[in-house]
Design an enzyme around this catalytic site. Structure first.
Site, PDB file in Angstrom:
ATOM      1  NE  ARG A   1      -2.597  -0.046   3.596  1.00  0.00           N
ATOM      2  CZ  ARG A   1      -3.423   0.336   4.551  1.00  0.00           C
ATOM      3  NH1 ARG A   1      -4.724   0.316   4.331  1.00  0.00           N
ATOM      4  NH2 ARG A   1      -2.991   0.730   5.714  1.00  0.00           N
TER       5      ARG A   1
ATOM      6  CB  THR B   1      -2.524   7.034  -2.732  1.00  0.00           C
ATOM      7  OG1 THR B   1      -1.799   5.802  -2.921  1.00  0.00           O
ATOM      8  CG2 THR B   1      -1.713   8.191  -3.304  1.00  0.00           C
TER       9      THR B   1
ATOM     10  CG  ASP C   1       2.662  -2.843   8.871  1.00  0.00           C
ATOM     11  OD1 ASP C   1       2.925  -4.003   8.484  1.00  0.00           O
ATOM     12  OD2 ASP C   1       2.709  -1.854   8.123  1.00  0.00           O
TER      13      ASP C   1
ATOM     14  CG  ASP D   1       6.351  -3.081   9.751  1.00  0.00           C
ATOM     15  OD1 ASP D   1       7.148  -3.460   8.873  1.00  0.00           O
ATOM     16  OD2 ASP D   1       5.890  -1.927   9.799  1.00  0.00           O
TER      17      ASP D   1
HETATM   18  C1  PRP Z   1      -0.966  -4.791   4.413  1.00  0.00           C
HETATM   19  C2  PRP Z   1      -1.727  -6.082   4.505  1.00  0.00           C
HETATM   20  C3  PRP Z   1      -2.561  -6.052   3.258  1.00  0.00           C
HETATM   21  C4  PRP Z   1      -2.874  -4.596   3.114  1.00  0.00           C
HETATM   22  C5  PRP Z   1      -4.279  -4.368   3.565  1.00  0.00           C
HETATM   23  O1  PRP Z   1       0.093  -4.913   3.531  1.00  0.00           O
HETATM   24  O2  PRP Z   1      -0.902  -7.202   4.597  1.00  0.00           O
HETATM   25  O3  PRP Z   1      -1.894  -6.555   2.120  1.00  0.00           O
HETATM   26  O4  PRP Z   1      -1.958  -3.880   3.954  1.00  0.00           O
HETATM   27  O5  PRP Z   1      -4.649  -3.064   3.342  1.00  0.00           O
HETATM   28  P1  PRP Z   1      -5.759  -2.663   2.276  1.00  0.00           P
HETATM   29  O6  PRP Z   1      -6.912  -3.570   2.483  1.00  0.00           O
HETATM   30  O7  PRP Z   1      -6.077  -1.233   2.630  1.00  0.00           O
HETATM   31  O8  PRP Z   1      -5.162  -2.782   0.899  1.00  0.00           O
HETATM   32  P2  PRP Z   1       1.178  -3.753   3.334  1.00  0.00           P
HETATM   33  O9  PRP Z   1       0.776  -2.855   2.203  1.00  0.00           O
HETATM   34  O10 PRP Z   1       1.452  -3.080   4.630  1.00  0.00           O
HETATM   35  O11 PRP Z   1       2.426  -4.553   2.799  1.00  0.00           O
HETATM   36  P3  PRP Z   1       3.320  -5.660   3.558  1.00  0.00           P
HETATM   37  O12 PRP Z   1       2.481  -6.888   3.682  1.00  0.00           O
HETATM   38  O13 PRP Z   1       4.452  -5.826   2.613  1.00  0.00           O
HETATM   39  O14 PRP Z   1       3.741  -5.108   4.893  1.00  0.00           O
HETATM   40  N1  URA Z   2      -2.388  -3.271   6.903  1.00  0.00           N
HETATM   41  C1  URA Z   2      -1.965  -3.718   8.110  1.00  0.00           C
HETATM   42  O1  URA Z   2      -0.957  -4.426   8.188  1.00  0.00           O
HETATM   43  N2  URA Z   2      -2.659  -3.368   9.198  1.00  0.00           N
HETATM   44  C2  URA Z   2      -3.762  -2.604   9.141  1.00  0.00           C
HETATM   45  O2  URA Z   2      -4.368  -2.331  10.201  1.00  0.00           O
HETATM   46  C3  URA Z   2      -4.182  -2.144   7.893  1.00  0.00           C
HETATM   47  C4  URA Z   2      -3.478  -2.489   6.785  1.00  0.00           C
END
Ligand code: PRP
Ligand code: URA
Length: 212
Positions: A104, A108, A203, A206
């Site tokens: 994400r 945005t 997150d 993380d």
């Molecule tokens: C997180 C999570 C989803 C997304 C959800 O990933 O694992 O993929 O956010 O958010 P959304 O429904 O608003 O799209 P992130 O973008 O943080 O990436 P990561 O898994 O690499 O940490």
């Molecule tokens: N992605 C995450 O990892 N946590 C949230 O709460 C939302 C998006």
């Protein structure tokens, strides 16, 4: 009508409380995420077709059941989806694993695709897309768009599973992909102004990989 199921089994609720806790270590977070995923896999695979098979026990010949139908694929949305794969593979070890990389944009909240590697016969498989978090729904929608439009997977062959969902994400995913079954371990209250789920667990990427 596609399913939208909260799997609120006591064991799942208990384990979810552990990973929501900010004091839970990375090691424990990873282990318990896999445990929850394995428990969810039991429910997510409930509708798999079975067929008769004739076997011999040490005593007699008998007709029993075995899983039939399409082969399976587990597709984690990177990174955090990786945290759910091993738990599901514990129950369906023969499944293939494909990967879709999305993150994400912090400003945005739009998903950015950076990787896709899928089994070459993905359109013939029962596909389980996994990501711990369904927040705005953008990442899940983008992953399913990719599977359907570019790789020809039919919506009725796809299940999306997450640990924690926001109502906003569920609504967006259902509107974009009404024929895809959705499973979650918890449906939380709402998103905050930064697109994080409340109460949520922070997150997920993380916390699984210890990157913050
Ligand atoms: C997180 C999570 C989803 C997304 C959800 O990933 O694992 O993929 O956010 O958010 P959304 O429904 O608003 O799209 P992130 O973008 O943080 O990436 P990561 O898994 O690499 O940490
Ligand atoms: N992605 C995450 O990892 N946590 C949230 O709460 C939302 C998006």
């Amino acid at each position: 009508m596609a399913k939208c199921v909260v799997i609120n089994h006591p064991l799942i609720q208990h384990k979810l409380t552990i990973i929501r806790d900010k004091n839970t270590s990375t090691k424990a977070f990873r282990e318990v995420t896999n445990e929850i995923s394995m428990l969810m896999a039991y429910e997510i695979t409930r509708d798999l077709p079975v067929e008769d098979v004739v076997i011999e026990t040490p005593l007699v010949e008998t007709t029993q059941k075995r899983i039939a139908g399409k082969k399976m694929a587990i597709i984690p949305i990177l990174r955090a989806g990786l945290g759910m794969v091993d738990g599901i593979l514990d129950l369906v070890p023969a499944a293939r694993v494909g990967h879709i990389g999305l993150y994400r944009d912090h400003e945005t909240l739009e998903p950015i695709e950076y990787f896709a590697k899928l089994p070459q016969d993905i359109q013939e498989r029962r596909v389980f897309v996994v990501d711990p978090m369904l927040a705005t729904g953008g990442s899940a929608i983008a992953a399913l768009d990719l599977l359907m439009k570019k790789y020809g997977v039919k919506p009725e062959n796809i299940t999306f599973s997450c640990l924690v969902a926001a109502p906003e994400g569920v609504a967006a995913l259902q509107a974009a992909h009404p024929d895809v079954d959705i499973y979650m371990a918890a449906l939380d209250e709402r998103l905050n102004e930064h697109g994080y789920i409340l109460p949520g667990l922070g997150d997920a990427g993380d916390r699984i990989f210890g990157t913050k």
